[in-house]
Design a protein around this motif. Structure first.
Motif, PDB file in Angstrom:
ATOM      1  N   TRP A  40       0.840  -1.195   0.000  1.00 20.73           N
ATOM      2  CA  TRP A  40       0.000   0.000   0.000  1.00 20.73           C
ATOM      3  C   TRP A  40       0.878   1.249   0.000  1.00 20.73           C
ATOM      4  CZ3 TRP A  40      -5.347  -0.330   0.004  1.00 20.73           C
ATOM      5  CH2 TRP A  40      -5.889  -1.584   0.291  1.00 20.73           C
ATOM      6  N   TYR A  41       0.466   2.220  -0.797  1.00 24.31           N
ATOM      7  CA  TYR A  41       1.008   3.575  -0.757  1.00 24.31           C
ATOM      8  C   TYR A  41      -0.111   4.498  -0.309  1.00 24.31           C
ATOM      9  CZ  TYR A  41       5.408   2.825  -3.326  1.00 24.31           C
ATOM     10  OH  TYR A  41       6.665   2.448  -3.707  1.00 24.31           O
ATOM     11  N   ARG A  42       0.277   5.704   0.092  1.00 22.07           N
ATOM     12  CA  ARG A  42      -0.717   6.730   0.347  1.00 22.07           C
ATOM     13  C   ARG A  42      -0.208   8.078  -0.145  1.00 22.07           C
ATOM     14  NH1 ARG A  42      -0.703   7.049   7.008  1.00 22.07           N
ATOM     15  NH2 ARG A  42       1.375   7.970   7.263  1.00 22.07           N
ATOM     16  N   LEU A  43      -1.170   8.931  -0.438  1.00 16.87           N
ATOM     17  CA  LEU A  43      -0.852  10.262  -0.935  1.00 16.87           C
ATOM     18  C   LEU A  43      -1.736  11.271  -0.219  1.00 16.87           C
ATOM     19  CD1 LEU A  43       0.777  11.887  -2.992  1.00 16.87           C
ATOM     20  CD2 LEU A  43      -1.092  11.561  -4.609  1.00 16.87           C
ATOM     21  N   SER A  44      -1.065  12.184   0.466  1.00 18.54           N
ATOM     22  CA  SER A  44      -1.768  13.243   1.185  1.00 18.54           C
ATOM     23  C   SER A  44      -1.509  14.566   0.494  1.00 18.54           C
ATOM     24  CB  SER A  44      -1.269  13.321   2.636  1.00 18.54           C
ATOM     25  OG  SER A  44      -1.372  12.087   3.280  1.00 18.54           O
ATOM     26  N   PRO A  45      -2.437  15.519   0.595  1.00 21.59           N
ATOM     27  CA  PRO A  45      -2.227  16.836  -0.014  1.00 21.59           C
ATOM     28  C   PRO A  45      -0.958  17.489   0.528  1.00 21.59           C
ATOM     29  CG  PRO A  45      -4.497  16.580   0.686  1.00 21.59           C
ATOM     30  CD  PRO A  45      -3.753  15.401   1.235  1.00 21.59           C
ATOM     31  N   GLY A  46      -0.141  17.974  -0.365  1.00 19.70           N
ATOM     32  CA  GLY A  46       1.065  18.670   0.042  1.00 19.70           C
ATOM     33  C   GLY A  46       2.204  17.784   0.475  1.00 19.70           C
ATOM     34  N   ARG A  95       4.271  11.006  -2.112  1.00 18.78           N
ATOM     35  CA  ARG A  95       3.708   9.668  -1.982  1.00 18.78           C
ATOM     36  C   ARG A  95       4.552   8.864  -0.992  1.00 18.78           C
ATOM     37  NH1 ARG A  95       3.705   5.747  -7.133  1.00 18.78           N
ATOM     38  NH2 ARG A  95       5.933   5.803  -6.622  1.00 18.78           N
ATOM     39  N   GLU A  96       3.882   8.133  -0.138  1.00 16.16           N
ATOM     40  CA  GLU A  96       4.584   7.384   0.915  1.00 16.16           C
ATOM     41  C   GLU A  96       4.239   5.909   0.813  1.00 16.16           C
ATOM     42  OE1 GLU A  96       5.142   7.610   5.781  1.00 16.16           O
ATOM     43  OE2 GLU A  96       3.214   8.144   4.923  1.00 16.16           O
ATOM     44  N   LEU A  97       5.261   5.083   0.863  1.00 15.37           N
ATOM     45  CA  LEU A  97       5.040   3.647   0.933  1.00 15.37           C
ATOM     46  C   LEU A  97       4.607   3.317   2.350  1.00 15.37           C
ATOM     47  CD1 LEU A  97       5.161   0.764  -0.198  1.00 15.37           C
ATOM     48  CD2 LEU A  97       7.583   0.722   0.416  1.00 15.37           C
ATOM     49  N   VAL A  98       3.383   2.883   2.520  1.00 16.33           N
ATOM     50  CA  VAL A  98       2.872   2.551   3.844  1.00 16.33           C
ATOM     51  C   VAL A  98       3.466   1.226   4.307  1.00 16.33           C
ATOM     52  CG1 VAL A  98       0.803   2.016   5.173  1.00 16.33           C
ATOM     53  CG2 VAL A  98       0.735   3.799   3.415  1.00 16.33           C
ATOM     54  N   GLY A  99       3.475   0.252   3.417  1.00 18.52           N
ATOM     55  CA  GLY A  99       4.033  -1.044   3.771  1.00 18.52           C
ATOM     56  C   GLY A  99       3.860  -2.022   2.640  1.00 18.52           C
ATOM     57  N   MET A 100       4.583  -3.130   2.746  1.00 13.17           N
ATOM     58  CA  MET A 100       4.491  -4.173   1.750  1.00 13.17           C
ATOM     59  C   MET A 100       4.617  -5.529   2.425  1.00 13.17           C
ATOM     60  SD  MET A 100       7.638  -5.741   1.548  1.00 13.17           S
ATOM     61  CE  MET A 100       7.526  -6.484  -0.080  1.00 13.17           C
ATOM     62  N   CYS A 153      -3.513   0.429  -3.287  1.00 10.32           N
ATOM     63  CA  CYS A 153      -2.864  -0.866  -3.234  1.00 10.32           C
ATOM     64  C   CYS A 153      -2.111  -1.101  -4.549  1.00 10.32           C
ATOM     65  CB  CYS A 153      -3.862  -1.993  -2.986  1.00 10.32           C
ATOM     66  SG  CYS A 153      -5.137  -2.210  -4.250  1.00 10.32           S
ATOM     67  N   TYR A 154      -1.108  -1.941  -4.478  1.00 10.60           N
ATOM     68  CA  TYR A 154      -0.339  -2.244  -5.682  1.00 10.60           C
ATOM     69  C   TYR A 154       0.144  -3.687  -5.657  1.00 10.60           C
ATOM     70  CZ  TYR A 154       4.053  -2.124  -3.086  1.00 10.60           C
ATOM     71  OH  TYR A 154       5.065  -2.406  -2.199  1.00 10.60           O
ATOM     72  N   ILE A 155       0.469  -4.162  -6.834  1.00 18.43           N
ATOM     73  CA  ILE A 155       1.063  -5.490  -7.003  1.00 18.43           C
ATOM     74  C   ILE A 155       2.311  -5.330  -7.860  1.00 18.43           C
ATOM     75  CG2 ILE A 155       0.788  -7.805  -7.979  1.00 18.43           C
ATOM     76  CD1 ILE A 155      -2.219  -7.492  -7.578  1.00 18.43           C
ATOM     77  N   GLU A 156       3.405  -5.907  -7.418  1.00 15.84           N
ATOM     78  CA  GLU A 156       4.622  -5.961  -8.227  1.00 15.84           C
ATOM     79  C   GLU A 156       4.653  -7.299  -8.952  1.00 15.84           C
ATOM     80  OE1 GLU A 156       7.440  -3.768  -4.986  1.00 15.84           O
ATOM     81  OE2 GLU A 156       8.426  -4.798  -6.656  1.00 15.84           O
ATOM     82  N   ASP A 157       4.376  -7.253 -10.241  1.00 14.28           N
ATOM     83  CA  ASP A 157       4.314  -8.485 -11.018  1.00 14.28           C
ATOM     84  C   ASP A 157       5.733  -8.951 -11.336  1.00 14.28           C
ATOM     85  OD1 ASP A 157       4.004 -10.453 -13.017  1.00 14.28           O
ATOM     86  OD2 ASP A 157       2.104  -9.583 -13.647  1.00 14.28           O
ATOM     87  N   VAL A 158       6.162 -10.043 -10.720  1.00 13.93           N
ATOM     88  CA  VAL A 158       7.538 -10.507 -10.895  1.00 13.93           C
ATOM     89  C   VAL A 158       7.760 -11.130 -12.265  1.00 13.93           C
ATOM     90  CG1 VAL A 158       7.872 -10.850  -8.434  1.00 13.93           C
ATOM     91  CG2 VAL A 158       7.033 -12.747  -9.843  1.00 13.93           C
TER      92      VAL A 158
END
Length: 117
Positions: A35-41, A44-49, A95-100
């Motif tokens: 998961w990443y998140r994006l807040s105003p100002g 983008r931050e990687l929340v965790g994987m 949410c994201y998926i890294e397709d290997v």
């Protein structure tokens, strides 16, 4: 590849939320996800994987001890349990998926989480 998040909303500080992410990717079980998140100002931050097996999890310092990532490979779902929410957790979460296999990263459409003080 489709990723669909759910579970966001407006909560008060100290509350909990669980985000879910469902995918159509048949190879979900072999790929790291997160998961990443994006807040105003803010950037983008990687929340965790979490690794494909679920054995390895990494979190941003800002959420350690409060957020937990998990996955259900049988259901092809990814989760983000968020506890002790703070106003600074307000963001759109992706949410994201890294397709290997293809080296591509697939993204959800984003879901809004708002934490009021």
């Amino acid at each position: 590849v489709r990723l669909v998040e759910s579970g966001g909303g407006l909560v008060q500080a100290g509350d909990s939320l669980r985000l879910s992410c469902a995918t159509s990717l048949n190879t979900f079980s072999i790929n790291p996800v997160g998961w990443y998140r994006l807040s105003p100002g803010k950037q983008r931050e990687l929340v965790g994987m979490v690794s494909s097996s679920g054995d390895v999890r990494n979190y941003a310092d800002s959420v350690k001890g409060r957020f937990t990532i998990s996955r259900d490979n049988g259901l092809k779902k990814l989760y983000l349990q968020m506890n002790a929410l703070k106003p600074e957790d307000t963001a759109i979460y992706y949410c994201y998926i890294e397709d290997v296999i293809t080296d591509l990263k697939y993204w959800g459409q984003g879901i809004e989480v708002t934490v009021s003080s």
